[in-house]
Design an enzyme around this catalytic site. Structure first.
Site, short mmCIF file in Angstrom:
data_model
loop_
_atom_site.label_atom_id
_atom_site.label_comp_id
_atom_site.label_asym_id
_atom_site.label_seq_id
_atom_site.Cartn_x
_atom_site.Cartn_y
_atom_site.Cartn_z
N ASP A 194 -3.27 -3.21 10.77
CA ASP A 194 -4.18 -4.10 10.02
C ASP A 194 -3.53 -5.15 9.30
O ASP A 194 -2.22 -5.16 9.06
CB ASP A 194 -4.83 -3.29 8.99
CG ASP A 194 -4.33 -2.28 7.98
OD1 ASP A 194 -2.89 -1.95 8.44
OD2 ASP A 194 -4.42 -2.03 6.74
N GLU A 199 -3.70 0.83 7.05
CA GLU A 199 -2.51 1.35 6.31
C GLU A 199 -2.56 0.62 4.75
O GLU A 199 -2.00 1.33 3.66
CB GLU A 199 -1.23 0.79 7.06
CG GLU A 199 0.12 1.47 5.99
CD GLU A 199 0.46 0.57 4.91
OE1 GLU A 199 1.09 1.01 3.96
OE2 GLU A 199 0.22 -0.69 5.09
#
Lengths: 424, 424, 424, 424
Positions: free
Chosen positions: D81, D148
């Site tokens: 991400d 994350e």
């Protein structure tokens, strides 16, 4: 019997007298470079014990020398000065003393950093060394230093010809009371205590009538803004894994509620363990102080002047390991602890640095173990009521006086024995 | 010739002497309730002029009575005390005086509010009244009040039997120097000066070593937060069209840079013109002080104690209009100005309130007109260098001494003549 | 019967319809220059009443002209725009509207300043004037202005040829709802509402990971410092007897908790009544913003850009006294109040200034009298729960809808009748 | 040839393709749990390489399994991400992407934490492992984790039956780019990365007109006070030798300059390495937030709600020493460095903890060595212009793309070979 045990023998009988000395010192604290009464008491006792005594070294410092045959020469150091703190009521020998400080103000005085325990323990160790001189050989320098709190006492003694006037020494040993359980000792090889920089900041506004702030530049608002903004140095500018402390220990402005004063004064104290971090903090202090004055349209830039500074205290790795080993042997593993670097500062290291010899500094606890619920290995003072106070607090009155003084004396003898006992 | 002109005649010859008196007073300022030297000087001169003099009224107050036949009785009042401000160097008769304040601290003292001009002008008026007594009739009370700065002097004199011990009076007249051009006068019927409340705030933290803030609650950070947050009372809680001033005139905490102190002290001064606004400000002060201590986890709530308070000063509408009219007639329209309500405070009004008679208070300018580029009608002191200082500033040293003192004396005589001249 | 009473006759029958219009407007608020639906509703109703209607004047403005013979020409003005505020739940016709603002953000919209009551009352007055045209003569301009909230609507209409395209007028009349009891009116000759300056401040820091502030310059800390320090402008730099308001109405920085953003944005709004005070505030804002960025070592100076500004609103002295007199005659003394200068701002005055004719602006109350314990003469909204909200609050929903709308319509007719009724 | 060298052979030829993959990923960043495009790209390439691929694991997670005979099973993990940061202009493949965040706001998106390099390196390693399968034996799980940044991705995958659905593994390996010279690697056995707690603080005031603050409770002033006072947690409440970071990453209140909003929102991120320190920080945050609201007289207590949290990341001592040893053998001592604990956080450790197996996490540099004047061993990003940016900065665009990606791929293969090579 170990060399340390030899030196300690008989100390128990001496404790009532040492406790009385301690209580007398505690009740009569003196500010830095004003330690006249303390120095006189120290000199009398050292002389009585058979030391060769010199007073007035670096102002009010006292040096006692005991030559006892061949062998190593060991410098044992205690600092004597107290602080401008008003002691809380907790013991019969509470200090109610006052003194005039260098600013001309009359202030309360208290042994809020426990130097009275250092003096007492070194007097106790000196008496033992004199009484037990058949159990060791070498030379002892008992050094009672003035003005540690302002970082000037050690340098003043050294500048006063210390190295030339007294015997050379192979190691310098010193100790400091800390907020931890009595009878417990704490040491760390390497960097142990922080560099400290103290600064005086004078903020200039424009005074006037309290009802007409528009005709003034209010220095109290500037000073308050500086205090709050200085907090961001540690919180924003220094890595969390680096170490820095920025404390405003004093603020003073104005006398009357309805007069906006023309100036405000702040006293800052900065602790660091790393030159790059120190540089960044000092730069940030200057930047913030100037900008906050500019924000108020101050008519003049603030002045930032040094008050004093302390070097890093670095314990010699090898010598310190020897002392830790002796402590462990004498007092047992449960009473000797690794510790972390301390943000406090000390000028003790100057005695090692100036002579080019190793120096070792350690801490001893001085409070009821019940005050440390996390145990002796992590004995941090806490904020909550009824918990252990930290150094410099008005509540910093050791609670386990007798065991504290005994262990501090034993520790000094044990460390000294590492060098003196060998030759015995 | 008007009654005022009659009383003023001959004043010019008296000015060198009055200027000398003024410079002497300026050089020897005294704190509130310590006005011994000033009172002695005043008493000697009043006696010399033929007044019936009483000293020690309400501490160091002096009352001179001159009975001169039938007619109105007029109280003329000057206040005598100075302030703990260190005067800048600007005139040969600069004050270098110091005094011990009620806290036991030695502080510089300065006539930073110009009460020396008030005393001088009233002595001048008294001398004129005595010398020109064939031109008026009635009774004059020349009242030299102590301790105006702390709001206690007028009450102390009244509590000392003032109304019973001295003749009753029909009106009370008083004046104050302000930052405006010399020779100009300023008055306002109705509410003229603010109510004032002074508070002492003591913040309790937990002291400790400057390198271990985590073991302390830092009262300096709390105090700084309070100072900044108090600014929001005026900026956010009071309507812009209402009037309030919240000043922190003094802040004091700690003595040494590396000791976090256990307490901090703030002195606040609050000015308001409206009871509802006053109530809101006082409530907000308490709320902020307590919350900022709570934010830091302070071990004890702060203490907020009153230092002193002043009532609103309300000029009697009718009597004030008469005085303004007399001023205009005597000094010309160009020298007499409407003014706005002042956020400053005064205890002069107590003399009117206690006796149930009208009171009138006005301002006179004391500085070089060149300092007021906006003209005498809007003579605000400004922040920039070289501009006129405000009251209580260390720079508040009148620049047009002779015209200032002359006009102040003339003003007092002119106002007195409104009542005394009638009966003449 | 008075001219005002003549115009008011029959209004009671019209109230259910006007209340429905109001609730519809309230439920469908539109942001500045987006008043399409409102303008269409207004145009339809004006046309229906017989006015000559022009739309799209200065964007979304609507002008209705009704010529009714000889006599004075009167401009009656209502503003139409709403605010980006999320309405609380309190009435069935609560707004749940959203709109896209000029920044591209979708925001809630609410008539939190009550312009819906202004539109409704002017539509009611227009309908009455049309229905009762035999009772007056002259010309009426019913002006429905866009974008008052951003200070641009009046100028936009004037810039769109207003003075050339529509009949000249002898007076401009306008009104605004305020937090006060329904049916009560408030007016003040002279300076009535403040000048306003809105600024956008962009602070530049350096972004980075939330765990590594030492590698960033945190713009949120800078912005917070600016917000707090800006409070000192009003509290310290402006005389208590002068008037200034400095509000930070919006602050925005960052999106994610663990990313320190690179910038922060503040929107400021400043109110003053005096050019010198305005200048001092603007100077101080710039000084503080720059210094607080410097204190943090910001890599780039902040940018300060104007958003909009409003001129002072000055009520013509003579015309305003006429309106107050008519109000008193029509509604009784108990319902008409002197008021103080308002720190709010308005661009209504542009219609008077541009045409060189007098303008008169007044306030009407819109809430339950029980909410004002101090009575209608001092109807300040208060902070405590259950008390009256102030304009722009999400709780600013008039509680006395029917009497509020009726009285506002009556007030507009009464003021108009001062000029129109004469010629009747 | 070492096992690592065996796996690395041929990687050089693959670099142009990997660089193209990286630039594509960099130009098309996606927010947490929105990694659709990235996951599709990953799945396609893994499939192409011969992995057994499962998508949609824990939302957008992808797992590729390659079974290659007997031997250890190794989990290799990359996170996918990006962040809501607007990228500066510095490279042709700069991101101009936007996305709608969970609050419904449209925000810019950037790989400001370099997860694109993680994905690329793991794709490269997977391709090598597939191509060189004769040089090792065992099982590889290539795990591409979503989210994350918000600490939820690892748990989401585990909660989605990860341990049951895929082969068990003997060790989990992961890496992260850092601000350091390309080709240099950094590791630390034991506690490596901080625990993180993110909180959303909503402050409730009372909204109103910007010109009438007295009728409001200004939440922006409360929020600013909170931001400044939060700085004192790290500066005053945490020991200098302990580690804590308190960052306000986002602040948001108000939309229009002349409306005082009713609420303000802050997003906080807290990093600690010690549960006691964590507890003290969280307690202090709550105390400060509540007290600052109380100081303003807020009508309602602030709300403090968790956004997300990360556990401590603890590197297995033995496994980490093996990896460091392999790195040193493969890349030379000059390129492998001890590092200190990082105040950043990671949810990678969950893969080890959940399976009860060791995990090892390390950092690799990604920037021109010239940016680090203190050398690769102390590669701190600095504030000055032209120096290396920190993670999450809008300037965090790796400058040494090719060497950075190559070394990261080599590092992953080298660490994997510690376990896979044995069985080879």
């Amino acid at each position: 019997m170990s060399p340390a045990a030899d030196l300690i023998t008989g100390l128990a009988d001496r404790m009532p007298e040492l406790t009385a000395v301690y209580e007398d010192l505690h009740e009569h604290p003196e500010l830095s470079f004003q330690e006249e009464r303390t120095a006189a008491l120290v000199a009398a006792r050292l002389t009585e014990a058979g030391f060769d005594v010199t007073t007035g070294v670096g102002g009010t410092g006292v040096v006692g020398v005991l030559r006892n045959g061949d062998g190593a020469s060991v410098l044992l150091r205690a600092d004597m000065d107290a602080l401008p703190v008003r002691e809380i009521e907790s013991v019969p020998y509470r200090s109610t003393a006052t003194a005039v400080n260098p600013d001309g103000d009359t202030v309360p005085v208290m042994h809020a950093c426990g130097h009275d325990t250092h003096v007492t323990a070194l007097l106790g160790a000196a008496a033992q060394l004199a009484a037990r001189r058949e159990h060791w050989s070498g030379t002892v320098l008992a050094v009672f230093q003035p003005a540690e709190e302002i970082g000037e006492g050690a340098r003043a003694m050294l500048d006063d010809g210390f190295l030339d006037r007294f015997p050379r020494y192979d190691v310098a040993l010193g100790q400091h009371i800390t907020s931890a359980p009595s009878e417990h000792l704490y040491a760390l090889p390497g960097v142990f205590m922080a560099a400290a920089d103290s600064l005086r900041v004078t903020v200039f506004g424009r005074g006037g009538h309290g009802s007409m702030p528009q005709a003034t530049v209010d220095p109290i608002v500037i000073a308050a803004s500086i205090v709050l903004r200085l907090q961001t140095i540690v919180s924003r500018e220094i890595a969390a894994t680096d170490v820095a402390v920025v404390t405003v220990g004093a603020i003073r402005a104005g006398a009357k509620e309805n007069v906006i004063p023309a100036e405000a004064e702040l006293k800052l104290n900065i602790r660091t363990f790393d030159p790059a971090v120190r540089e960044r903090v000092l730069t940030a202090v200057e930047r913030i102080v100037k900008a906050e004055a500019a924000a108020a349209g101050a008519p003049k830039e603030p002045e930032i002047a040094p008050i004093n500074d302390f070097p890093l205290l670095v314990n010699d790795e090898e010598a310190t390991r020897k002392v830790i080993s002796a402590f462990t042997e004498t007092f047992g593993e449960a009473n000797v602890h690794d510790t972390s670097r301390k943000p406090g500062s000390e000028d003790f290291g100057c005695f090692g640095t100036a002579a080019g010899v190793p120096s070792v500094f350690w801490n001893f606890g001085g409070f009821d173990p019940a005050l440390y619920p996390d145990g002796p290995a992590r004995p941090q003072p806490a904020v909550a009521a009824g918990t252990a106070p930290g150094n410099h607090s008005p509540e910093f009155v050791p609670t386990g006086t007798e065991p504290t003084l005994r262990r501090a004396t034993e520790a000094m003898l044990t460390a000294a024995a590492v060098w003196l006992g060998r030759a015995g």
